[in-house]
Design an enzyme around this catalytic site. Structure first.
Site, short mmCIF file in Angstrom:
data_model
loop_
_atom_site.label_atom_id
_atom_site.label_comp_id
_atom_site.label_asym_id
_atom_site.label_seq_id
_atom_site.Cartn_x
_atom_site.Cartn_y
_atom_site.Cartn_z
N ASN A 1 1.11 9.33 10.68
CA ASN A 1 0.41 10.31 9.84
C ASN A 1 -1.07 10.32 10.21
OD1 ASN A 1 -1.06 8.33 8.11
ND2 ASN A 1 1.04 7.69 7.70
N LYS B 1 13.15 4.94 26.99
CA LYS B 1 12.64 6.28 26.72
C LYS B 1 13.81 7.28 26.69
CE LYS B 1 9.65 9.87 28.40
NZ LYS B 1 9.02 10.46 29.56
N PRO C 1 10.51 -0.70 3.70
CA PRO C 1 10.20 -1.46 2.49
C PRO C 1 8.91 -0.92 1.86
CG PRO C 1 9.69 -2.74 4.45
CD PRO C 1 10.39 -1.49 4.91
N ASP C 2 8.81 -1.00 0.55
CA ASP C 2 7.59 -0.55 -0.12
C ASP C 2 6.67 -1.75 -0.34
OD1 ASP C 2 5.68 0.27 -2.21
OD2 ASP C 2 6.82 2.13 -2.12
N ILE C 3 5.54 -1.75 0.37
CA ILE C 3 4.65 -2.91 0.35
C ILE C 3 3.99 -3.04 -1.03
CG2 ILE C 3 2.58 -3.92 1.42
CD1 ILE C 3 3.42 -2.14 3.92
N PHE D 1 -2.89 3.29 -3.96
CA PHE D 1 -3.47 4.62 -3.80
C PHE D 1 -2.31 5.61 -3.91
CE2 PHE D 1 -7.93 5.11 -2.32
CZ PHE D 1 -8.33 3.79 -2.47
N LYS E 1 3.79 7.16 -10.22
CA LYS E 1 3.86 6.17 -9.14
C LYS E 1 3.41 4.79 -9.63
CE LYS E 1 3.56 8.47 -4.84
NZ LYS E 1 2.78 9.20 -3.88
N LYS F 1 5.96 1.71 -9.33
CA LYS F 1 5.69 0.64 -8.37
C LYS F 1 5.14 -0.61 -9.04
CE LYS F 1 5.18 3.76 -4.47
NZ LYS F 1 4.98 3.70 -3.02
O1 PMT Z 1 -7.36 6.60 6.08
P1 PMT Z 1 -8.21 7.79 5.65
O2 PMT Z 1 -8.23 8.89 6.69
O3 PMT Z 1 -9.57 7.36 5.22
O4 PMT Z 1 -7.49 8.45 4.37
C1 PMT Z 1 -7.42 7.73 3.17
C2 PMT Z 1 -6.03 7.86 2.53
C3 PMT Z 1 -5.78 9.30 2.14
C4 PMT Z 1 -4.93 7.39 3.50
C5 PMT Z 1 -6.04 6.91 1.27
O5 PMT Z 1 -7.09 7.29 0.41
C6 PMT Z 1 -4.72 6.93 0.54
O6 PMT Z 1 -4.44 7.78 -0.28
N1 PMT Z 1 -3.82 5.94 0.87
C7 PMT Z 1 -2.44 5.92 0.37
C8 PMT Z 1 -1.59 6.80 1.24
C9 PMT Z 1 -0.13 6.80 0.81
O7 PMT Z 1 0.70 6.36 1.56
O8 PMT Z 1 0.08 7.24 -0.42
P2 PMT Z 1 1.56 7.37 -1.09
O9 PMT Z 1 1.31 8.17 -2.31
O10 PMT Z 1 2.55 7.86 -0.11
O11 PMT Z 1 1.92 5.87 -1.45
C10 PMT Z 1 1.58 5.28 -2.70
C11 PMT Z 1 1.18 3.85 -2.51
O12 PMT Z 1 2.29 3.10 -2.01
C12 PMT Z 1 0.03 3.60 -1.54
O13 PMT Z 1 -0.76 2.58 -2.06
C13 PMT Z 1 0.75 3.14 -0.27
O14 PMT Z 1 -0.09 2.24 0.48
C14 PMT Z 1 1.94 2.42 -0.84
N2 PMT Z 1 3.15 2.39 0.01
C15 PMT Z 1 3.80 3.55 0.32
C16 PMT Z 1 4.97 3.48 1.06
C17 PMT Z 1 5.43 2.22 1.49
N3 PMT Z 1 6.53 2.13 2.20
N4 PMT Z 1 4.75 1.11 1.18
C18 PMT Z 1 3.63 1.18 0.44
O15 PMT Z 1 3.00 0.16 0.17
#
Ligand code: PMT
Length: 407
Positions: free
Chosen positions: A210, A288, A306-308, A326, A340, A344
């Site tokens: 992403n 490849k 996995p969701d960290i 976030f 969320k 979570k």
């Molecule tokens: O890196 P930049 O260009 O500065 O941009 C910043 C940002 C937009 C990436 C940042 O501010 C941000 O929003 N980070 C979270 C991005 C995200 O994955 O959001 P989400 O809504 O999909 O996930 C929610 C939360 O679960 C996040 O804390 C994410 O880290 C966490 N997660 C998601 C999926 C996963 N498999 N494991 C996780 O831990």
């Protein structure tokens, strides 16, 4: 002495209030600070380099293009070796240049090159202060995380009355002490931060990922380290440099990121700012994948990663005392973030809008809403550095028993 061992770079601008800087130098020194000065060309019209040098006990820096100055102490080192930059008096001209990111002289170059906090003490005529152009500069500088003390209201040197007077040296010293006093707010705490994107391999040369640049996560690592935390940054691939004093673990995939986070536990705080890929390829190809004439494109099947954040938030002996996630949303930002946070099990979630046109991914600014159990606080649009500083201070306030996210 509140400023023992601290190093202040004082930038003296061109205004009648420059004379107060002579007292300011003394008072900062009385509090234990070392003071090095840049005197702008306009500043030198009001105070002499000789008096500034005599009081600071150091050379006065004036010229961006001085071969001797650059040989002894380049402008980058000058700004980096300080703990704090103070601009006094901050004139309308200096503030406008700072807000625009101009770097045409030694003072503005040092201000642009610094990675340290900046405090300004404005001083100018009342009409200049209230002019929309100056107020725009003030807003931009605030959004950039620049701290400000004053101006005070009263009789001005120009004969008019109103806001525009530089505050007294003692008030500037108090503001410096406040700004640097935060330095130890997270001392003795360990903070784990995730940042950047993950990459999920399709085959040895292709991946799913992403647009995360790591700017927000890395800024948070810098801000918590500046407050004295032991800081571990688990980061996906980014072009960002690892901030000073931060221990970085570089990873590629979500599974690597989870393993690195678990290895970094125990921690007092975990902040998940990484944009982790929700899915990975079910069967990563060992070689490849080849395109062959007439054959249909391969169908990629995905499995969930996995969701960290959810893993770190699970109740248990290793759970950090505060887990902050976030939420990157493109619609219903607050509602989705609240949902969320509950799903979570994290304590706070920082919601940001990442829809097209916001520039949140990869940009320098962010508009966030801090969602806690008690409600939502909307923060103004700020630089990612300022968001990070405010988040670090809010976390420190919470851990030190002062307030919750929504207060
Ligand atoms: O890196 P930049 O260009 O500065 O941009 C910043 C940002 C937009 C990436 C940042 O501010 C941000 O929003 N980070 C979270 C991005 C995200 O994955 O959001 P989400 O809504 O999909 O996930 C929610 C939360 O679960 C996040 O804390 C994410 O880290 C966490 N997660 C998601 C999926 C996963 N498999 N494991 C996780 O831990």
């Amino acid at each position: 002495m509140r400023l023992n061992g601290k190093r202040i770079l004082l930038i003296i601008g061109g205004g009648i209030a420059a004379y107060k800087c002579l007292e300011l130098i003394r008072r900062l020194q009385d509090e234990g600070a070392g003071v090095r000065c840049i005197l702008t060309r306009a500043g030198a019209e009001f105070v002499t380099p000789l008096s500034v040098a005599a009081l600071s006990g150091d050379k006065v820096y004036q010229d961006l293009f001085s071969l001797t100055d650059e040989a002894e102490m380049g402008h980058i080192r000058l700004s980096r070796e300080a703990d704090l930059l103070v601009v006094a008096p901050a004139t309308a001209d200096l503030m406008a240049k700072m807000a625009a990111g101009l770097a045409g002289n030694l003072a503005t170059t040092a201000l642009l090159a610094t990675d340290k906090p900046v405090l300004i003490a404005p001083a100018m005529n009342v009409e200049m202060w209230s002019h929309p152009a100056t107020q725009r500069s003030v807003q931009t500088l605030e959004a950039d995380g620049v701290a400000r003390v004053g101006p005070a209201a009263g009789d001005l040197a120009c004969g008019e009355t109103g806001p525009g007077r530089m505050v007294e040296a003692s008030e500037i010293v108090d503001a410096v002490a406040d700004k640097l006093g935060g330095a130890g707010l997270l001392a003795g705490r360990k903070v784990l931060i995730t940042s950047g994107p993950t990459r999920e391999a399709i085959d040895p040369v292709r991946y799913l990922s992403n647009h995360s640049s790591g700017k927000q996560g890395h800024a948070i690592a810098r801000a918590v380290a500046n407050l004295g935390a032991e800081t571990v940054l688990v980061t996906g691939p980014t072009a960002e440099t690892v901030p000073a004093g931060v221990q970085a673990v570089h990873v590629e995939s979500a599974r690597d990121m989870l393993a690195a986070c678990e290895a970094a536990l125990p921690a007092d705080v975990a902040i998940c700012a990484a944009a982790v890929s929700d899915w990975r390829i079910a069967d990563e190809a060992g070689q490849k994948m080849k395109k062959s004439a007439g054959a249909a494109p391969p169908a990629l099947s995905l499995v969930e990663n996995p969701d960290i954040l959810a893993t770190l938030s699970k109740p248990g002996p290793n759970r950090p005392a505060l887990v902050v996630g976030f939420a990157a949303e493109t619609e219903n930002v607050i509602d989705n973030a609240m949902d969320k946070r509950k799903r979570k099990l994290c304590d706070w979630i920082v919601a940001n809008d990442v829809s097209a046109g916001t520039g949140t991914f990869g940009g320098d600014n962010n508009t966030v809403h801090l969602v806690g159990a008690d409600g939502v606080v909307d923060w103004p649009t700020m630089s990612k550095a300022a968001v990070a500083e405010r988040l670090a201070e809010t976390i420190a306030g919470h851990l030190n028993g002062k307030r919750d996210a929504a207060e």
